[in-house]
Design a protein around this motif. Sequence first.
Motif, PDB file in Angstrom:
ATOM      1  N   THR A 575       0.821  -1.214   0.000  1.00  0.00           N
ATOM      2  CA  THR A 575       0.000   0.000   0.000  1.00  0.00           C
ATOM      3  C   THR A 575       0.850   1.258   0.000  1.00  0.00           C
ATOM      4  O   THR A 575       0.343   2.354  -0.189  1.00  0.00           O
ATOM      5  CB  THR A 575      -0.912   0.058   1.241  1.00  0.00           C
ATOM      6  N   GLY A 576       2.148   1.102   0.240  1.00  0.00           N
ATOM      7  CA  GLY A 576       3.015   2.266   0.418  1.00  0.00           C
ATOM      8  C   GLY A 576       3.280   2.473   1.893  1.00  0.00           C
ATOM      9  O   GLY A 576       2.706   1.801   2.758  1.00  0.00           O
ATOM     10  N   GLY A 577       4.138   3.415   2.204  1.00  0.00           N
ATOM     11  CA  GLY A 577       4.537   3.647   3.595  1.00  0.00           C
ATOM     12  C   GLY A 577       3.410   4.076   4.498  1.00  0.00           C
ATOM     13  O   GLY A 577       3.436   3.843   5.693  1.00  0.00           O
ATOM     14  N   LYS A 578       2.367   4.728   3.942  1.00  0.00           N
ATOM     15  CA  LYS A 578       1.254   5.194   4.770  1.00  0.00           C
ATOM     16  C   LYS A 578      -0.038   4.577   4.265  1.00  0.00           C
ATOM     17  O   LYS A 578      -0.557   4.956   3.227  1.00  0.00           O
ATOM     18  CB  LYS A 578       1.162   6.716   4.726  1.00  0.00           C
ATOM     19  N   ALA A 579      -0.560   3.623   5.011  1.00  0.00           N
ATOM     20  CA  ALA A 579      -1.830   3.015   4.640  1.00  0.00           C
ATOM     21  C   ALA A 579      -2.965   3.902   5.158  1.00  0.00           C
ATOM     22  O   ALA A 579      -3.043   4.208   6.346  1.00  0.00           O
ATOM     23  CB  ALA A 579      -1.930   1.623   5.251  1.00  0.00           C
ATOM     24  N   THR A 580      -3.846   4.334   4.273  1.00  0.00           N
ATOM     25  CA  THR A 580      -5.004   5.143   4.652  1.00  0.00           C
ATOM     26  C   THR A 580      -6.272   4.322   4.437  1.00  0.00           C
ATOM     27  O   THR A 580      -6.237   3.239   3.853  1.00  0.00           O
ATOM     28  CB  THR A 580      -5.094   6.416   3.797  1.00  0.00           C
ATOM     29  N   SER A 581      -7.406   4.836   4.910  1.00  0.00           N
ATOM     30  CA  SER A 581      -8.664   4.105   4.741  1.00  0.00           C
ATOM     31  C   SER A 581      -8.971   3.907   3.267  1.00  0.00           C
ATOM     32  O   SER A 581      -9.502   2.865   2.862  1.00  0.00           O
ATOM     33  CB  SER A 581      -9.802   4.854   5.423  1.00  0.00           C
ATOM     34  N   GLU A 582      -8.612   4.890   2.433  1.00  0.00           N
ATOM     35  CA  GLU A 582      -8.889   4.781   1.005  1.00  0.00           C
ATOM     36  C   GLU A 582      -8.003   3.737   0.325  1.00  0.00           C
ATOM     37  O   GLU A 582      -8.463   2.964  -0.504  1.00  0.00           O
ATOM     38  CB  GLU A 582      -8.720   6.145   0.321  1.00  0.00           C
ATOM     39  N   THR A 583      -6.694   3.730   0.664  1.00  0.00           N
ATOM     40  CA  THR A 583      -5.823   2.733   0.052  1.00  0.00           C
ATOM     41  C   THR A 583      -6.167   1.332   0.545  1.00  0.00           C
ATOM     42  O   THR A 583      -6.076   0.361  -0.208  1.00  0.00           O
ATOM     43  CB  THR A 583      -4.334   3.026   0.335  1.00  0.00           C
ATOM     44  N   VAL A 584      -6.567   1.216   1.817  1.00  0.00           N
ATOM     45  CA  VAL A 584      -6.979  -0.081   2.346  1.00  0.00           C
ATOM     46  C   VAL A 584      -8.226  -0.576   1.613  1.00  0.00           C
ATOM     47  O   VAL A 584      -8.327  -1.743   1.225  1.00  0.00           O
ATOM     48  CB  VAL A 584      -7.238   0.006   3.866  1.00  0.00           C
ATOM     49  N   LYS A 585      -9.175   0.323   1.407  1.00  0.00           N
ATOM     50  CA  LYS A 585     -10.410  -0.042   0.707  1.00  0.00           C
ATOM     51  C   LYS A 585     -10.114  -0.485  -0.724  1.00  0.00           C
ATOM     52  O   LYS A 585     -10.616  -1.512  -1.194  1.00  0.00           O
ATOM     53  CB  LYS A 585     -11.371   1.150   0.714  1.00  0.00           C
ATOM     54  N   SER A 586      -9.290   0.285  -1.423  1.00  0.00           N
ATOM     55  CA  SER A 586      -8.918  -0.083  -2.799  1.00  0.00           C
ATOM     56  C   SER A 586      -8.181  -1.409  -2.827  1.00  0.00           C
ATOM     57  O   SER A 586      -8.387  -2.238  -3.725  1.00  0.00           O
ATOM     58  CB  SER A 586      -8.045   1.014  -3.413  1.00  0.00           C
ATOM     59  N   SER A 587      -7.323  -1.626  -1.830  1.00  0.00           N
ATOM     60  CA  SER A 587      -6.554  -2.874  -1.768  1.00  0.00           C
ATOM     61  C   SER A 587      -7.472  -4.078  -1.588  1.00  0.00           C
ATOM     62  O   SER A 587      -7.318  -5.101  -2.262  1.00  0.00           O
ATOM     63  CB  SER A 587      -5.543  -2.804  -0.625  1.00  0.00           C
ATOM     64  N   PHE A 588      -8.442  -3.968  -0.665  1.00  0.00           N
ATOM     65  CA  PHE A 588      -9.396  -5.061  -0.458  1.00  0.00           C
ATOM     66  C   PHE A 588     -10.162  -5.366  -1.743  1.00  0.00           C
ATOM     67  O   PHE A 588     -10.380  -6.525  -2.101  1.00  0.00           O
ATOM     68  CB  PHE A 588     -10.385  -4.695   0.649  1.00  0.00           C
TER      69      PHE A 588
END
Length: 674
Positions: A575-588
Amino acid sequence: MALRSLPRRAPQMGMRWTRRFSSSPRNASYADTLPNLKIGAHTRVLFQGFTGRQATANVKESLEWGTKIVGGVKPGVEGEHLGLPVFPSVKVAQEKAKPDASAIYVPGNQTAQAIEEAIEAEIPLVVAVAEHVPIHDILRIHSMLQTQSKTRLVGANCPGIISAIGKCRIGFQPLPCFAPGNVGIVAKSGTLSYETVASTTRAGLGQSLCISMGGDVLAGTNFVDALKIFEHDEDTEGIILVGEIGGTAEMDAAEWIKDYRRRTADPKPIMALVGGLEAPPGRIMGHAGAWAAPGEPDGQTKYQALERAGAVMVNHPEKFGEGMKTLLGNKATRPGTSVSSNVSQKRGFHTMRRFTPTSQSAVQQKRNLYIKQFQALDILKQKSIPVNETVSSSDGSVSISVDRTALSPCIVASPGPEFEPARSRKFPFSYKLANFEGQSVISEVVSHLGLPASAQGKLASLVRALWEIFKEKEAFVLETRIGLSAEGNLEVHGAHFGFDDAAYRSSGRQEAIHSLRNKAEEVLEEVEAEKDGIVYVKLQGEGSIGTLVNGAGLAMNTVDALTIHGGHCANFLDTGGKATSETVKSSFRIICSDPRVKAVFVNIFGGLTRCDMIAEGIIMAFRDLDMQVPVVVRLRGTNEELGQKMIAESGLPLHAFDGFEAAAKKVISLAENK
């Protein structure tokens, strides 16, 4: 002027330490800057990019922690920021504030210029943290560094360097993980280094000095440099090395460790980890430098070399703390053997399950850095290089790539159709002085390939053409398969070219070469992930476990460790060095689009980002996406207990853990029973 071949870089200690290593005089060199790494309470730190948002936040934290910051630079501006002076240039800052080190906080496309300014001002230590620094910019910087003896570089693409004892932070390391202690740590990966630091802190050992080699192709400071510092550092009693695929730094470290243990009566214990044991051949695994160039060793080879040299190997960084405590408590234990059931790898390489890769060329074409063979051959034809695509066999392979040890471009030659490490040889040369007119190196290449002397002129033409392409289009690797025709003419039978995406993405250069990319022919999930700044690699095989990790090194290690425990991973995801709610959602969303996935393993180290914030993002994403597969969440780092509590009390099918072993067993069990 003839092409100048460079010797292998073998750093020696600085002039202040010369008597410890040699009694004979020698010329000054970049190696003399090695003692500049020994930072501490005395170190006066300057910031370049001082008034920027990230630098401002970092300065506040570092000042509160105890770092001695003397001001910063904003080009053409004088004034004050955070109660500290602002200087119009590094030269002025050097004259007025006398800094010992400079932290460079500017974007990747400006980093090389900032480093150059610091070199010209003779700042003793320069730390470059930015990612996406164009490779050719750094090649030019290293050609400068190798001709001087005042400035030492750490980075680029690294968290920096930190003295826990001296409370001196030059970088963006998560301070809550650190504690003054006796373990020296050198790492390529940021997140793996944070895990390592936290493990030694939990074990009550703490850290003396932590040096980041960084994840770029060309590192200003390497493993051997750090090991030499730790060897003679009285505060350092144990040493930890965290490596990964790409380059030969781990092999160089293994040779150093072997020599160190041979010449030292009571050597300091050394532990190590290598990330990327399960990385598919030819893929770039998140970090710019996490790929193997022609002739370079894979992760397994590096692991075995370090183990044979005497380093105690682990499969996960949380094992470093207790393992090092055992080694320090019993120095008679011989490194290279298991000191406890929790330290050494559970299975050797000969029994580890491997993914079955597709052909190397097919795998590599999925990366946007590579162009198709017919496009590479067209570029060679434009340089008037004879090409014959109808011939299937070849007499040898020739490449222009980067020598990460010599910190320069190099010719790589192999007498076979593939760049096998045992048969390949590197011929490094100067980035500034290469013109191949003298052809002395060319004759060596001809000899290594076993070609007749009559082929020397044609080979020189090919190498010259490859070098022109390499510089003009900012390539990082240009591979060719060559052979002799019935008439004795040298011709190219195949080519595989890779170009630096940082030159295009961060600097807006080389648009024409990158316009050759056809996303429609790439893996859909990988293209979708890229839109959100996520690095996703779809792995071959049965792959029942999806992985979501913050940090390339930690993501590689997560796949490695799950595989060792008997799991079958479907993907690599950073996700990169900073996982945010948006990147977590996109990742899922991307992970669950793969029908093979039966369970998801979230492995997050909350260093720069708090674990409670990450937990909130995971819960929101889980609800928004109506997740149908079970998810195991391992949270470590800042506010880890709060984050774990939030997951446990969410009422969702989320399973929270802090230890890796228990989390791994749980997700493997869920995937098998789904």
